[in-house]
Design an enzyme around this catalytic site. Structure first.
Site, PDB file in Angstrom:
ATOM      1  N   ASP A  67      14.842 -22.327  -6.137  1.00 26.97           N
ATOM      2  CA  ASP A  67      16.048 -22.002  -5.376  1.00 26.97           C
ATOM      3  C   ASP A  67      17.064 -23.144  -5.389  1.00 26.97           C
ATOM      4  OD1 ASP A  67      14.517 -23.692  -3.773  1.00 26.97           O
ATOM      5  OD2 ASP A  67      13.988 -22.133  -2.349  1.00 26.97           O
ATOM      6  N   ASN A 136       8.837 -20.102   9.011  1.00 30.20           N
ATOM      7  CA  ASN A 136       8.935 -18.660   9.278  1.00 30.20           C
ATOM      8  C   ASN A 136       8.273 -17.845   8.161  1.00 30.20           C
ATOM      9  OD1 ASN A 136      10.705 -18.883   7.158  1.00 30.20           O
ATOM     10  ND2 ASN A 136      12.511 -18.109   8.235  1.00 30.20           N
ATOM     11  N   HIS A 138       8.693 -18.127   4.944  1.00 25.42           N
ATOM     12  CA  HIS A 138       9.446 -17.823   3.729  1.00 25.42           C
ATOM     13  C   HIS A 138       8.817 -18.521   2.525  1.00 25.42           C
ATOM     14  CE1 HIS A 138      12.463 -21.346   4.583  1.00 25.42           C
ATOM     15  NE2 HIS A 138      11.698 -21.707   3.572  1.00 25.42           N
ATOM     16  N   GLU A 143      13.598 -14.928   2.768  1.00 25.09           N
ATOM     17  CA  GLU A 143      13.507 -14.993   4.221  1.00 25.09           C
ATOM     18  C   GLU A 143      12.900 -13.706   4.792  1.00 25.09           C
ATOM     19  OE1 GLU A 143      13.918 -17.777   5.576  1.00 25.09           O
ATOM     20  OE2 GLU A 143      15.996 -18.423   5.778  1.00 25.09           O
TER      21      GLU A 143
HETATM   22  C1  GLP Z   1      12.792 -24.971   1.907  1.00 23.70           C
HETATM   23  C2  GLP Z   1      12.523 -24.481   0.497  1.00 23.70           C
HETATM   24  C3  GLP Z   1      11.142 -23.865   0.396  1.00 23.70           C
HETATM   25  C4  GLP Z   1      10.119 -24.775   1.023  1.00 23.70           C
HETATM   26  C5  GLP Z   1      10.433 -24.922   2.481  1.00 23.70           C
HETATM   27  C6  GLP Z   1       9.407 -25.731   3.236  1.00 23.70           C
HETATM   28  O1  GLP Z   1      13.264 -23.979   2.736  1.00 23.70           O
HETATM   29  N1  GLP Z   1      13.468 -23.544   0.041  1.00 23.70           N
HETATM   30  O2  GLP Z   1      10.837 -23.614  -0.962  1.00 23.70           O
HETATM   31  O3  GLP Z   1       8.821 -24.245   0.855  1.00 23.70           O
HETATM   32  O4  GLP Z   1      11.703 -25.564   2.554  1.00 23.70           O
HETATM   33  O5  GLP Z   1       9.782 -27.069   3.286  1.00 23.70           O
HETATM   34  P1  GLP Z   1       8.881 -28.258   3.743  1.00 23.70           P
HETATM   35  O6  GLP Z   1       7.871 -28.442   2.665  1.00 23.70           O
HETATM   36  O7  GLP Z   1       9.821 -29.410   3.862  1.00 23.70           O
HETATM   37  O8  GLP Z   1       8.258 -27.881   5.030  1.00 23.70           O
END
Ligand code: GLP
Length: 244
Positions: A67, A136, A138, A143
């Site tokens: 992304d 959440n 995702h 989402e």
């Molecule tokens: C972002 C990314 C996700 C990732 C998520 C969790 O939203 N788009 O791909 O899994 O963050 O992040 P973290 O690993 O910092 O908790």
């Protein structure tokens, strides 16, 4: 689902690193789906160490990131393009032309997503998709929603995600409200999915992903339907699973 629980974040990261390393050793021309966020950081550090130690060669590897924020230039300090360069690609030898990240500045973002899906399909899909997990539930930036979206798309980020990701942005700097994300289909078509979640902040999402119904309001729950998925957790992220 193959669920592996480790006592510390470090052990979980090392286990995930070894799975990625094994993939690259087994198939040097692997197509890797890569993730951003804080969870993959120790994994990327270990992959860099293994490469510098002569254990891993990425010269034939092709990568597709999950992304990118819509509206951020590739050089913006908070863009995922920059994140990947600074945290992984600067230390390993994936050729520049083999690195793919959606363009957050594409004038036609829908078309950018279509082209991204087409490129992944053309190359034969992803061999290994690395995923983190949003609080959440995702995956990528898919989402919670009324239905799963198969193809890559532009998504409006939820308030929860915007506030969770605010920590990466400077004080007073606005967090983008939209992003381009790989859809559920290319993730589900990956030959192997490796999801890593660490910390107590992910415990509820982990429980719903594994023990709840498959529900588009819990995007990661779709992975229950994937034939080859490995979930790597530390003890805190696993703490709300039943039987623990
Ligand atoms: C972002 C990314 C996700 C990732 C998520 C969790 O939203 N788009 O791909 O899994 O963050 O992040 P973290 O690993 O910092 O908790």
């Amino acid at each position: 689902m193959n669920i592996c629980i480790y006592s510390s974040v470090e052990q979980a990261a090392s286990a995930a690193t070894l799975l990625i390393a094994a993939q690259v050793i087994k198939k040097p021309q692997s197509v890797l789906g890569l993730a951003t966020g804080s969870t993959p950081l120790p994994i990327y550090r270990e992959l860099i160490q293994m490469h510098k130690g002569g254990l891993l060669d990425f010269s034939k590897v092709v990568t597709y990131n999950l992304d990118e924020y819509k509206g951020l230039a590739p050089d913006h300090p908070c863009s995922y393009k920059r994140f990947m360069r600074e945290n992984l690609f600067c230390g390993i030898n994936v050729p520049q032309g083999s690195i793919h990240i959606p363009n957050g500045l594409a004038s036609d973002a829908d078309n950018e997503c279509l082209a991204y899906d087409a490129a992944i399909a053309r190359i034969g899909g992803l061999d290994l998709q690395l995923l983190g997990l949003g609080a959440n539930a995702h995956i990528g930036f898919n989402e919670p929603a009324a239905q799963f979206t198969a193809h890559s798309h532009v998504v409006q980020l939820t308030d929860r995600t915007i506030s969770d990701n605010r920590r990466f942005f400077g004080e007073g700097e606005p967090v983008p409200t939209h992003a381009l994300t790989l859809g559920i289909q290319p993730i589900m078509q990956a030959k192997h999915v490796l999801l890593v979640a660490t910390g107590s902040g992910k415990a509820d999402a982990v429980r719903s992903m594994i023990e709840g119904d498959v529900d588009p309001m819990v995007p990661a729950s779709i992975l229950q339907m994937h034939p080859c998925v490995t979930i790597v957790l530390d003890a805190d992220a696993a703490s709300k699973l039943s039987g623990r």
